[in-house]
Design a protein around this motif. Sequence first.
Motif, short mmCIF file in Angstrom:
data_model
loop_
_atom_site.label_atom_id
_atom_site.label_comp_id
_atom_site.label_asym_id
_atom_site.label_seq_id
_atom_site.Cartn_x
_atom_site.Cartn_y
_atom_site.Cartn_z
N SER A 199 -10.16 4.24 -8.26
CA SER A 199 -9.28 3.19 -7.77
C SER A 199 -10.12 2.04 -7.24
CB SER A 199 -8.38 3.72 -6.64
OG SER A 199 -9.18 4.07 -5.51
N ALA A 200 -9.46 0.90 -7.01
CA ALA A 200 -10.16 -0.24 -6.42
C ALA A 200 -10.65 0.11 -5.02
CB ALA A 200 -9.24 -1.45 -6.38
N GLU A 201 -9.83 0.89 -4.30
CA GLU A 201 -10.22 1.30 -2.95
C GLU A 201 -11.49 2.14 -2.98
OE1 GLU A 201 -5.86 0.42 -2.86
OE2 GLU A 201 -7.21 1.48 -4.21
N GLU A 202 -11.58 3.06 -3.93
CA GLU A 202 -12.78 3.88 -4.04
C GLU A 202 -14.00 3.04 -4.40
OE1 GLU A 202 -13.28 8.04 -6.07
OE2 GLU A 202 -14.01 6.52 -7.50
N PHE A 203 -13.79 2.09 -5.29
CA PHE A 203 -14.88 1.21 -5.70
C PHE A 203 -15.45 0.47 -4.49
CE2 PHE A 203 -16.45 -2.97 -7.11
CZ PHE A 203 -17.45 -2.56 -7.99
N LEU A 204 -14.57 -0.08 -3.65
CA LEU A 204 -15.03 -0.80 -2.47
C LEU A 204 -15.69 0.13 -1.46
CD1 LEU A 204 -12.30 -3.47 -1.68
CD2 LEU A 204 -14.62 -3.82 -2.52
N GLU A 232 -9.93 -8.13 7.95
CA GLU A 232 -9.49 -9.23 7.09
C GLU A 232 -10.42 -9.37 5.89
OE1 GLU A 232 -7.59 -12.61 5.47
OE2 GLU A 232 -6.94 -10.92 6.72
N LEU A 233 -11.73 -9.22 6.11
CA LEU A 233 -12.67 -9.28 4.99
C LEU A 233 -12.36 -8.17 3.99
CD1 LEU A 233 -15.15 -10.24 3.47
CD2 LEU A 233 -16.56 -8.91 5.05
N GLU A 234 -12.12 -6.96 4.47
CA GLU A 234 -11.82 -5.85 3.58
C GLU A 234 -10.53 -6.09 2.81
OE1 GLU A 234 -11.89 -2.45 6.13
OE2 GLU A 234 -14.06 -2.53 6.41
N ARG A 235 -9.54 -6.71 3.47
CA ARG A 235 -8.28 -7.02 2.78
C ARG A 235 -8.54 -8.01 1.64
NH1 ARG A 235 -4.68 -10.69 2.13
NH2 ARG A 235 -5.79 -12.22 3.42
N ARG A 236 -9.34 -9.03 1.91
CA ARG A 236 -9.62 -10.04 0.87
C ARG A 236 -10.45 -9.45 -0.27
NH1 ARG A 236 -10.85 -15.91 3.69
NH2 ARG A 236 -9.30 -15.79 5.36
N LEU A 237 -11.40 -8.61 0.06
CA LEU A 237 -12.21 -7.98 -0.98
C LEU A 237 -11.35 -7.11 -1.88
CD1 LEU A 237 -15.40 -6.99 1.03
CD2 LEU A 237 -15.25 -8.74 -0.73
N LEU A 238 -10.44 -6.35 -1.29
CA LEU A 238 -9.56 -5.50 -2.08
C LEU A 238 -8.70 -6.34 -3.02
CD1 LEU A 238 -8.51 -2.69 -2.76
CD2 LEU A 238 -6.88 -2.92 -0.86
N GLU A 246 -9.25 -3.99 -14.91
CA GLU A 246 -8.81 -3.89 -16.31
C GLU A 246 -8.13 -2.58 -16.64
OE1 GLU A 246 -12.41 -4.51 -18.50
OE2 GLU A 246 -12.92 -6.34 -17.39
N ASP A 247 -8.01 -1.68 -15.64
CA ASP A 247 -7.42 -0.37 -15.89
C ASP A 247 -6.38 -0.07 -14.81
OD1 ASP A 247 -6.72 2.23 -16.37
OD2 ASP A 247 -8.75 3.05 -16.30
N PRO A 248 -5.09 -0.32 -15.10
CA PRO A 248 -4.05 -0.12 -14.09
C PRO A 248 -3.97 1.32 -13.57
CG PRO A 248 -3.20 -1.38 -15.94
CD PRO A 248 -4.55 -0.86 -16.35
N ALA A 249 -4.44 2.29 -14.36
CA ALA A 249 -4.35 3.69 -13.95
C ALA A 249 -5.54 4.12 -13.08
CB ALA A 249 -4.26 4.59 -15.18
#
Length: 265
Positions: A199-204, A232-238, A246-249
Amino acid sequence: MELDWGLGQYEPTGQSLLPISEIVVAMSEPLAGKRVVDLGTGTGNAALLAAERGAVVTGVDPAARLVEVARKRAVERGVQADFVVGDAASIPVADGGADLLLSVFAVIFAPDADAAIAEMTRVTAPDGLIRLTSWVPGGSMMAINGTAGKFMAEVFGAPKPAGPEPLAWHDEDALRAAFAKYGFGVKVERRSMDLTAKSAEEFLAKSAQHPMAVSAAQALASRPDGAELQAELERRLLAAVQEINEDPAAYKVSNQYAIVTARRG
């Protein structure tokens, strides 16, 4: 202030970039007996790959902690390679001491590009070559760095320019002009690599211990409202990394990069 690359944990980033070191080293074969300098060696990826192919290797990095990490990896893999502390503006290698100088996503962060190029060309043998990699604008790396840089400028003010203009290390015309004054020609090849996560969260989360992220967190923590600013920085990065997913799943982003080869003549 120049970034301390020994902060946090660069190791996960080094592991994710290992496939590119493998490509760059493979492009440079045969290496048996050649003198190889890996500038900005980090955890030693390119240096160790070259040493395993019989090269006489010196890995150079400004972060003493990463130099120790690279030395430990060399011992664990049973390969001979020297690792020393040094930076791009003062490479601890004799004139003409490198048949091949590699720099995988490293010299591109040097604060003075011209000084770095002067040093790289100095240590490269008359018939040697320089091979480095650089990110091309776009992709997750630029999204994170650009978003974080903009936010930090909002909080602390835009830093006053200190030193020369940055070099577009991915741009062939800019590189040709920069290297020409030292008698080197340049060729640029573009490629792509995918960075993936569940997920994007895991990537960050995986990026949170990168030296740049740790440096930013330390700076924000010095403010009385540091916790709110970090959130706020973490919110913007996410939001930034989700926008380019490129992968919704899950999470996948294609990152374009340049392989730059420079040699005399």
